[in-house]
Design a protein around this motif. Structure first.
Motif, short mmCIF file in Angstrom:
data_model
loop_
_atom_site.label_atom_id
_atom_site.label_comp_id
_atom_site.label_asym_id
_atom_site.label_seq_id
_atom_site.Cartn_x
_atom_site.Cartn_y
_atom_site.Cartn_z
N MET A 1 33.60 109.02 77.41
CA MET A 1 32.28 108.67 77.02
C MET A 1 31.19 109.51 77.41
SD MET A 1 30.34 105.17 77.43
CE MET A 1 28.58 104.82 76.73
N HIS A 2 30.58 110.21 76.73
CA HIS A 2 29.38 110.96 77.19
C HIS A 2 28.26 110.06 77.32
CE1 HIS A 2 32.13 114.01 74.78
NE2 HIS A 2 31.67 114.70 75.84
N GLU A 3 27.62 110.39 78.58
CA GLU A 3 26.47 109.43 78.73
C GLU A 3 25.13 110.20 77.96
OE1 GLU A 3 27.05 106.85 80.55
OE2 GLU A 3 28.99 107.58 81.08
N PHE A 4 25.25 111.51 77.74
CA PHE A 4 23.99 111.98 77.44
C PHE A 4 24.33 113.04 75.92
CE2 PHE A 4 23.37 112.05 81.60
CZ PHE A 4 22.24 111.48 81.85
N PHE A 5 23.80 112.32 74.90
CA PHE A 5 23.76 113.51 73.58
C PHE A 5 22.51 114.18 73.40
CE2 PHE A 5 23.71 114.53 69.12
CZ PHE A 5 25.20 114.37 68.70
N ILE A 6 22.80 115.47 73.36
CA ILE A 6 21.61 116.47 73.07
C ILE A 6 21.24 116.88 71.62
CG2 ILE A 6 20.54 118.73 73.64
CD1 ILE A 6 22.25 118.84 76.30
N ASN A 7 20.21 116.41 71.22
CA ASN A 7 19.95 116.51 69.72
C ASN A 7 18.73 117.53 69.72
OD1 ASN A 7 17.56 115.46 67.80
ND2 ASN A 7 19.49 114.99 66.78
N TYR A 8 19.25 118.72 68.60
CA TYR A 8 17.95 119.72 68.87
C TYR A 8 18.38 120.58 67.26
CZ TYR A 8 22.13 122.68 69.87
OH TYR A 8 23.41 123.26 69.70
N ARG A 9 17.09 121.15 67.04
CA ARG A 9 17.28 122.33 66.04
C ARG A 9 17.45 123.55 66.45
NH1 ARG A 9 16.58 120.36 61.19
NH2 ARG A 9 15.12 118.53 61.00
N THR A 10 18.44 124.11 65.87
CA THR A 10 18.76 125.50 66.35
C THR A 10 17.70 126.55 66.11
OG1 THR A 10 21.14 125.18 65.30
CG2 THR A 10 20.44 127.56 65.65
N GLN A 11 16.84 126.29 65.21
CA GLN A 11 15.51 127.28 65.23
C GLN A 11 14.80 127.38 66.38
OE1 GLN A 11 16.86 125.14 62.74
NE2 GLN A 11 15.99 125.49 60.75
N ASP A 12 14.52 126.22 67.04
CA ASP A 12 13.52 126.12 68.02
C ASP A 12 14.04 125.40 69.33
OD1 ASP A 12 13.33 123.50 67.42
OD2 ASP A 12 11.35 123.37 66.59
N GLY A 13 15.09 125.12 69.44
CA GLY A 13 15.80 124.11 70.44
C GLY A 13 17.03 124.69 71.18
N LYS A 14 17.51 125.63 70.76
CA LYS A 14 18.99 126.22 71.06
C LYS A 14 19.04 126.33 72.65
CE LYS A 14 22.65 129.27 69.85
NZ LYS A 14 23.12 130.41 68.72
N GLU A 15 17.97 127.25 72.97
CA GLU A 15 17.95 127.97 74.26
C GLU A 15 17.60 126.57 75.35
OE1 GLU A 15 18.97 130.62 75.41
OE2 GLU A 15 19.30 131.06 73.51
N ALA A 16 16.63 125.46 74.59
CA ALA A 16 16.56 124.65 75.67
C ALA A 16 17.69 123.66 75.77
CB ALA A 16 15.25 123.75 75.25
N ALA A 17 18.19 123.39 74.87
CA ALA A 17 19.45 122.79 74.91
C ALA A 17 20.53 123.21 75.85
CB ALA A 17 20.26 122.65 73.35
N ARG A 18 20.70 124.40 75.83
CA ARG A 18 21.55 124.89 76.95
C ARG A 18 21.43 124.74 78.22
NH1 ARG A 18 22.60 131.03 74.20
NH2 ARG A 18 24.12 130.50 72.48
N THR A 19 19.99 124.79 78.52
CA THR A 19 19.50 124.58 79.83
C THR A 19 19.53 123.02 80.17
OG1 THR A 19 17.70 126.30 79.73
CG2 THR A 19 17.43 124.62 81.24
N PHE A 20 19.23 122.01 79.44
CA PHE A 20 19.43 120.76 79.48
C PHE A 20 21.17 120.52 79.88
CE2 PHE A 20 15.08 120.29 78.35
CZ PHE A 20 14.81 118.80 78.36
#
Length: 251
Positions: A1-20
């Motif tokens: 089970m994954h505790e966190f699910f990272i939801n993002y748009r590729t256009q403006d959230g891809k790099e932030a998603a990697r950091t999170f």
């Protein structure tokens, strides 16, 4: 089970998603974080993986950048992606709400304004009412630490996965003056324990006095004109009571 699910748009959230993903994985374990690019294995049905990942998560983090609301539809020019019921960013958030997960909007950058419910589809309007967090690359470490701390308080089950808490406890045990339960090999005498605990005694076999003042050992006779003897007495005890004799005794 994954505790966190990272939801993002590729256009403006891809790099932030990697950091999170990196920071949350480091703190709670890599298996605790679902990020599509990392978590969907080659050859698997990605639709099932996305839907299943959202439905089983405890927290969905919606990373919202400057293009999140107005991102254009890829197949329908002039329309926003968010207005399409098949838009995956939208669908993931809808699934999280339906499953009862904690949905946290994260505004990327200091200039990102709060969500306007009038610009959201009806199914996403509750997102504008959710308390948001803010994240910037300049204060990334502090922002993610604060977010993690808050989520641990809101979702108690996360505490058992929190390596930051485990590390703090381990560090506290190593500090000078801390009290720990230890096995002593001392066979007798008085020893000192670290901290303000006082003294402890192991296997004392004789008289013991750990406080202040005189120590009295052996038998003690109280009364007028008496003596007391401490230790092992091998002789007699002579006592004299002045001014009085028993009747019939002329000694």
């Amino acid at each position: 089970m994954h505790e966190f699910f990272i939801n993002y748009r590729t256009q403006d959230g891809k790099e932030a998603a990697r950091t999170f993903d990196a920071e949350l994985s480091n703190r709670f374990g890599t298996d605790s974080v679902f990020r599509a690019q990392k978590s969907i294995a080659p050859g698997t049905k990605w639709v099932d993986m996305l839907v299943g990942g959202v439905r089983r998560c405890r927290v969905l983090l919606a990373l919202i950048g400057t293009d999140w609301v107005d991102a254009p539809h890829q197949k329908r020019p002039g329309r926003r992606a968010l207005t399409d019921p098949k838009d995956w960013v939208r669908r993931e958030i809808e699934e999280a709400f339906a499953a009862g997960a904690l949905v946290v909007p994260v505004l990327l950058g200091r200039q990102m304004a709060q969500l306007d419910p009038l610009r959201l589809p009806a199914s996403l309007k509750p997102l504008a009412d959710c308390q948001y967090e803010r994240y910037t690359t300049r204060t990334a470490e502090a922002d993610l630490t604060r977010l993690g701390d808050r989520l641990v308080r809101q979702v108690p089950d996360l505490a058992s996965l929190d390596r930051r808490v485990s590390g703090a406890k381990a560090e506290a045990k190593q500090r000078p003056g801390s009290l720990e339960t230890r096995t002593s090999r001392q066979s007798g005498g008085i020893g000192a324990v670290n901290g303000d605990v006082g003294s402890f005694v192991n296997e004392a076999h004789g008289p013991l006095h750990t406080g202040s003042g005189d120590q009295l050992n052996g038998p003690r006779i109280n009364g007028d004109g008496t003596n007391y003897v401490a230790g092992d007495n091998r002789g007699g005890i002579r006592q004299r009571f002045g001014g009085s004799q028993r009747p019939g005794n002329d000694r």
